[in-house]
Design an enzyme around this catalytic site. Sequence first.
Site, PDB file in Angstrom:
ATOM      1  N   ASP A   1      31.033  -3.913 -94.575  1.00  7.91           N
ATOM      2  CA  ASP A   1      31.012  -4.170 -93.067  1.00  7.91           C
ATOM      3  C   ASP A   1      32.022  -5.350 -92.955  1.00  7.91           C
ATOM      4  O   ASP A   1      31.797  -6.207 -92.140  1.00  7.91           O
ATOM      5  CB  ASP A   1      29.849  -4.409 -92.641  1.00  7.91           C
ATOM      6  CG  ASP A   1      29.266  -4.489 -91.333  1.00  7.91           C
ATOM      7  OD1 ASP A   1      30.287  -4.029 -90.590  1.00  7.91           O
ATOM      8  OD2 ASP A   1      28.613  -5.281 -90.793  1.00  7.91           O
TER       9      ASP A   1
ATOM     10  N   ASP B   1      27.163 -11.319 -94.616  1.00 10.62           N
ATOM     11  CA  ASP B   1      26.598 -10.098 -94.091  1.00 10.62           C
ATOM     12  C   ASP B   1      26.775  -8.923 -95.329  1.00 10.62           C
ATOM     13  O   ASP B   1      27.615  -7.855 -94.684  1.00 10.62           O
ATOM     14  CB  ASP B   1      27.100  -9.625 -92.814  1.00 10.62           C
ATOM     15  CG  ASP B   1      26.430  -8.967 -91.615  1.00 10.62           C
ATOM     16  OD1 ASP B   1      25.353  -8.482 -92.126  1.00 10.62           O
ATOM     17  OD2 ASP B   1      26.678  -8.559 -90.739  1.00 10.62           O
TER      18      ASP B   1
HETATM   19  N1  LIG Z   1      24.781 -18.499 -94.650  1.00  8.01           N
HETATM   20  C1  LIG Z   1      25.269 -18.792 -93.397  1.00  8.01           C
HETATM   21  N2  LIG Z   1      25.377 -20.143 -92.949  1.00  8.01           N
HETATM   22  C2  LIG Z   1      25.837 -20.216 -91.862  1.00  8.01           C
HETATM   23  N3  LIG Z   1      25.874 -19.465 -90.858  1.00  8.01           N
HETATM   24  C3  LIG Z   1      25.490 -18.098 -90.969  1.00  8.01           C
HETATM   25  C4  LIG Z   1      24.952 -17.851 -92.544  1.00  8.01           C
HETATM   26  N4  LIG Z   1      24.810 -16.732 -92.675  1.00  8.01           N
HETATM   27  C5  LIG Z   1      24.886 -15.986 -91.105  1.00  8.01           C
HETATM   28  N5  LIG Z   1      25.300 -17.116 -90.485  1.00  8.01           N
HETATM   29  C6  LIG Z   1      25.507 -16.682 -89.039  1.00  8.01           C
HETATM   30  O1  LIG Z   1      24.667 -15.888 -88.536  1.00  8.01           O
HETATM   31  C7  LIG Z   1      25.589 -14.772 -87.780  1.00  8.01           C
HETATM   32  C8  LIG Z   1      24.927 -13.523 -87.980  1.00  8.01           C
HETATM   33  O2  LIG Z   1      24.936 -13.271 -89.590  1.00  8.01           O
HETATM   34  P1  LIG Z   1      25.352 -11.772 -90.242  1.00  8.01           P
HETATM   35  O3  LIG Z   1      24.759 -12.049 -91.738  1.00  8.01           O
HETATM   36  O4  LIG Z   1      26.692 -11.403 -89.750  1.00  8.01           O
HETATM   37  O5  LIG Z   1      24.104 -11.109 -89.472  1.00  8.01           O
HETATM   38  P2  LIG Z   1      24.261  -9.771 -88.277  1.00  8.01           P
HETATM   39  O6  LIG Z   1      23.939  -8.575 -89.335  1.00  8.01           O
HETATM   40  O7  LIG Z   1      23.550 -10.108 -87.194  1.00  8.01           O
HETATM   41  O8  LIG Z   1      25.853  -9.550 -87.932  1.00  8.01           O
HETATM   42  C9  LIG Z   1      26.947 -15.050 -88.485  1.00  8.01           C
HETATM   43  O9  LIG Z   1      27.805 -14.682 -87.622  1.00  8.01           O
HETATM   44  C10 LIG Z   1      26.852 -16.702 -88.617  1.00  8.01           C
HETATM   45  O10 LIG Z   1      27.310 -17.095 -87.538  1.00  8.01           O
HETATM   46 MG   LIG Z   2      27.632  -9.912 -89.028  1.00  9.36          MG
END
Ligand SMILES: Nc1ncnc2c1ncn2[C@@H]1O[C@H](COP(=O)(O)OP(=O)(O)O)[C@@H](O)[C@H]1O
Ligand SMILES: [Mg+2]
Length: 216
Positions: A167, A184
Amino acid sequence: MKEEFKVYQKVFDNRTIMTLYQLSKKYFRTIGGPIKTGKESDVYLLYTKEGGKIVAKIYKIETSNFRNMWKYIKGDSRFPYIGKEKKKLVYAWTEKEFRNLWTARRMGIPAPEPIAFKNNVLLMEFIGDDSPAPIAKYHPPKDPKRWYKLIMGYIDKMEKEGFVHGDLSEFNILNWNEKPILIDWSQSVFRDHPLFEELLERDRNNMERWFSSLGV
Ligand SMILES: Nc1ncnc2c1ncn2[C@@H]1O[C@H](COP(=O)(O)OP(=O)(O)O)[C@@H](O)[C@H]1O
Ligand SMILES: [Mg+2]
């Protein structure tokens, strides 16, 4: 249960609050607030007993796209007995992201360090300084050519090891002081998965498209 967690009854279902409470015994002290909320998951900032920051990714059981989850889990040899019960699928999905984070880091790919998971809650390293690192889409690299080489190198490395992010896009890369951190990882699969080749090509195409828009 701690008073503090009760205020989250408006935000999370009871099961999730219990899960957070249990994880808090070992891994954190207080909930700092949301970094991002969405249909499928919320990402929260947590403070540890030592005052450090970690992150909780909380998958939503009711509103998760579970057709999509099923598609990726079904062919995954790590989860051979997974049924179609929604709750169990979301729990497996959470575990899958946790394990994928380990796998990616073992291969030397920059990703948040996984800390723990329980039910629908995944704890991981916080990427950022005072505030969370921005998403690369909205905070593109100053030297896109350098990033292009790095990220294509990461994709190649994973392919050699029989693994794919699945992804990858400019929305799932954080720009942490000009260092790309891939996030993600729930969809990542190994080579034995029927979607492996398709995901690999999609990841590469997404990166080609984004970097060419940045002039590379
Ligand atoms: N380990 C992390 N540290 C800081 N911010 C994070 C972290 N993981 C996720 N985020 C924030 O949360 C958002 C969503 O996380 P993500 O894993 O991409 O989930 P989703 O499935 O909703 O896309 C990211 O775009 C980022 O801004
Ligand atoms: Mg994401």
